[in-house]
Scaffold this motif. Structure first.
Motif, PDB file in Angstrom:
ATOM      1  N   MET A 225       0.837  -1.209   0.000  1.00 14.53           N
ATOM      2  CA  MET A 225       0.000   0.000   0.000  1.00 14.53           C
ATOM      3  C   MET A 225       0.866   1.250   0.000  1.00 14.53           C
ATOM      4  N   SER A 226       1.941   1.257   0.778  1.00 11.34           N
ATOM      5  CA  SER A 226       2.841   2.415   0.833  1.00 11.34           C
ATOM      6  C   SER A 226       3.480   2.687  -0.520  1.00 11.34           C
ATOM      7  N   LEU A 227       3.748   1.632  -1.261  1.00 15.42           N
ATOM      8  CA  LEU A 227       4.344   1.762  -2.587  1.00 15.42           C
ATOM      9  C   LEU A 227       3.320   2.140  -3.656  1.00 15.42           C
ATOM     10  N   GLY A 228       2.046   2.082  -3.289  1.00 18.34           N
ATOM     11  CA  GLY A 228       1.001   2.339  -4.280  1.00 18.34           C
ATOM     12  C   GLY A 228       0.963   1.251  -5.339  1.00 18.34           C
ATOM     13  N   SER A 229       1.288   0.037  -4.948  1.00 16.93           N
ATOM     14  CA  SER A 229       1.371  -1.083  -5.882  1.00 16.93           C
ATOM     15  C   SER A 229       0.019  -1.395  -6.520  1.00 16.93           C
ATOM     16  N   ASP A 230       0.080  -1.787  -7.784  1.00 13.84           N
ATOM     17  CA  ASP A 230      -1.120  -2.232  -8.482  1.00 13.84           C
ATOM     18  C   ASP A 230      -1.654  -3.529  -7.886  1.00 13.84           C
ATOM     19  N   TYR A 231      -0.837  -4.209  -7.096  1.00 18.67           N
ATOM     20  CA  TYR A 231      -1.218  -5.484  -6.496  1.00 18.67           C
ATOM     21  C   TYR A 231      -1.628  -5.355  -5.027  1.00 18.67           C
ATOM     22  N   ALA A 232      -1.730  -4.153  -4.535  1.00 16.52           N
ATOM     23  CA  ALA A 232      -2.049  -3.929  -3.119  1.00 16.52           C
ATOM     24  C   ALA A 232      -3.384  -4.555  -2.731  1.00 16.52           C
ATOM     25  N   LYS A 233      -4.377  -4.439  -3.580  1.00 13.73           N
ATOM     26  CA  LYS A 233      -5.695  -4.999  -3.244  1.00 13.73           C
ATOM     27  C   LYS A 233      -5.645  -6.517  -3.144  1.00 13.73           C
ATOM     28  N   GLN A 234      -4.918  -7.161  -4.030  1.00 10.26           N
ATOM     29  CA  GLN A 234      -4.798  -8.621  -3.970  1.00 10.26           C
ATOM     30  C   GLN A 234      -4.086  -9.054  -2.687  1.00 10.26           C
ATOM     31  N   VAL A 235      -3.034  -8.331  -2.326  1.00  9.32           N
ATOM     32  CA  VAL A 235      -2.302  -8.656  -1.098  1.00  9.32           C
ATOM     33  C   VAL A 235      -3.201  -8.408   0.114  1.00  9.32           C
ATOM     34  N   CYS A 236      -3.976  -7.332   0.077  1.00 12.25           N
ATOM     35  CA  CYS A 236      -4.896  -7.043   1.183  1.00 12.25           C
ATOM     36  C   CYS A 236      -5.961  -8.126   1.312  1.00 12.25           C
TER      37      CYS A 236
ATOM     38  N   VAL B 278      -6.261 -10.524  22.822  1.00 14.06           N
ATOM     39  CA  VAL B 278      -5.933  -9.228  22.212  1.00 14.06           C
ATOM     40  C   VAL B 278      -5.567  -9.423  20.741  1.00 14.06           C
ATOM     41  N   CYS B 279      -4.806 -10.451  20.464  1.00 17.32           N
ATOM     42  CA  CYS B 279      -4.385 -10.721  19.085  1.00 17.32           C
ATOM     43  C   CYS B 279      -5.597 -11.035  18.211  1.00 17.32           C
ATOM     44  N   ALA B 280      -6.511 -11.846  18.713  1.00 16.79           N
ATOM     45  CA  ALA B 280      -7.706 -12.187  17.940  1.00 16.79           C
ATOM     46  C   ALA B 280      -8.489 -10.935  17.562  1.00 16.79           C
ATOM     47  N   GLU B 281      -8.672 -10.038  18.514  1.00 12.75           N
ATOM     48  CA  GLU B 281      -9.424  -8.812  18.243  1.00 12.75           C
ATOM     49  C   GLU B 281      -8.685  -7.913  17.252  1.00 12.75           C
ATOM     50  N   THR B 282      -7.376  -7.790  17.408  1.00 12.85           N
ATOM     51  CA  THR B 282      -6.578  -6.962  16.505  1.00 12.85           C
ATOM     52  C   THR B 282      -6.597  -7.544  15.088  1.00 12.85           C
ATOM     53  N   CYS B 283      -6.533  -8.860  14.977  1.00 10.03           N
ATOM     54  CA  CYS B 283      -6.594  -9.508  13.665  1.00 10.03           C
ATOM     55  C   CYS B 283      -7.950  -9.280  13.004  1.00 10.03           C
ATOM     56  N   ARG B 284      -9.016  -9.326  13.768  1.00  8.11           N
ATOM     57  CA  ARG B 284     -10.353  -9.076  13.210  1.00  8.11           C
ATOM     58  C   ARG B 284     -10.448  -7.645  12.659  1.00  8.11           C
ATOM     59  N   ARG B 285      -9.925  -6.686  13.423  1.00  9.77           N
ATOM     60  CA  ARG B 285      -9.960  -5.291  12.961  1.00  9.77           C
ATOM     61  C   ARG B 285      -9.122  -5.114  11.701  1.00  9.77           C
ATOM     62  N   CYS B 286      -7.985  -5.768  11.641  1.00  5.03           N
ATOM     63  CA  CYS B 286      -7.130  -5.663  10.459  1.00  5.03           C
ATOM     64  C   CYS B 286      -7.807  -6.307   9.253  1.00  5.03           C
ATOM     65  N   ALA B 287      -8.432  -7.455   9.453  1.00 13.25           N
ATOM     66  CA  ALA B 287      -9.153  -8.111   8.352  1.00 13.25           C
ATOM     67  C   ALA B 287     -10.243  -7.195   7.812  1.00 13.25           C
ATOM     68  N   ASP B 288     -10.962  -6.531   8.696  1.00 17.67           N
ATOM     69  CA  ASP B 288     -12.008  -5.594   8.268  1.00 17.67           C
ATOM     70  C   ASP B 288     -11.423  -4.444   7.457  1.00 17.67           C
ATOM     71  N   ALA B 289     -10.303  -3.899   7.943  1.00 15.78           N
ATOM     72  CA  ALA B 289      -9.663  -2.776   7.226  1.00 15.78           C
ATOM     73  C   ALA B 289      -9.183  -3.224   5.853  1.00 15.78           C
ATOM     74  N   CYS B 290      -8.623  -4.432   5.785  1.00 17.98           N
ATOM     75  CA  CYS B 290      -8.140  -4.942   4.505  1.00 17.98           C
ATOM     76  C   CYS B 290      -9.293  -5.210   3.537  1.00 17.98           C
ATOM     77  N   LEU B 291     -10.392  -5.717   4.049  1.00 21.71           N
ATOM     78  CA  LEU B 291     -11.546  -5.971   3.188  1.00 21.71           C
ATOM     79  C   LEU B 291     -12.121  -4.668   2.650  1.00 21.71           C
ATOM     80  N   GLN B 292     -12.073  -3.624   3.442  1.00 18.46           N
ATOM     81  CA  GLN B 292     -12.531  -2.307   2.967  1.00 18.46           C
ATOM     82  C   GLN B 292     -11.649  -1.828   1.820  1.00 18.46           C
ATOM     83  N   MET B 293     -10.383  -2.154   1.874  1.00 17.90           N
ATOM     84  CA  MET B 293      -9.458  -1.744   0.812  1.00 17.90           C
ATOM     85  C   MET B 293      -9.765  -2.462  -0.497  1.00 17.90           C
ATOM     86  N   THR B 294     -10.283  -3.677  -0.406  1.00 21.06           N
ATOM     87  CA  THR B 294     -10.524  -4.456  -1.620  1.00 21.06           C
ATOM     88  C   THR B 294     -11.875  -4.147  -2.254  1.00 21.06           C
ATOM     89  N   ALA B 295     -12.708  -3.392  -1.550  1.00 22.08           N
ATOM     90  CA  ALA B 295     -14.050  -3.086  -2.080  1.00 22.08           C
ATOM     91  C   ALA B 295     -13.990  -2.079  -3.205  1.00 22.08           C
TER      92      ALA B 295
END
Length: 108
Positions: free
Chosen positions: A56-67, A91-108
């Motif tokens: 994402m920082s690189l602005g890669s064309d593949y960022a959505k696939q990686v997300c 704590v890890c489970a909750e943090t992973c859930r939030r990250c998954a949600d953020a990543c899914l928003q990126m792929t929309a």
């Protein structure tokens, strides 16, 4: 940088650090063999989260696939960590859930 990217990058980096801590903490538990799957997923999740943030920082064309892959691995890690009663796993489970949600928003 796009605000959505920035929010997702921060979620990914937070998740990577939390997974690193969870893996290290699992290694200190009395029954390490019971924590094997958790440690393995923590390490994989941390790695893909860092990669997603980098793409994402690189602005890669593949960022959505990686997300998308990152979201899948974060969900798996959250499910595994949720099986354990340790605070670092909760704590890890909750943090992973939030990250998954953020990543899914990126792929929309």
């Amino acid at each position: 940088m796009d605000k959505d990217y920035q929010n997702c990058i921060e979620a990914c980096l937070r998740c990577a650090a939390t997974c690193d801590y969870c893996a290290a903490s699992c290694l200190k538990e009395p029954n390490v063999d019971m924590m094997r799957a958790c440690i393995k997923l923590d390490m994989q999740c941390a790695a893909i989260c860092r990669l997603a943030a980098q793409f994402m920082s690189l602005g890669s064309d593949y960022a959505k696939q990686v997300c998308r892959l990152c979201a899948d691995i974060c969900k798996a890690c959250a499910e595994e960590c949720a099986k354990h009663e340790h605070e670092h796993c909760k704590v890890c489970a909750e943090t992973c859930r939030r990250c998954a949600d953020a990543c899914l928003q990126m792929t929309a």
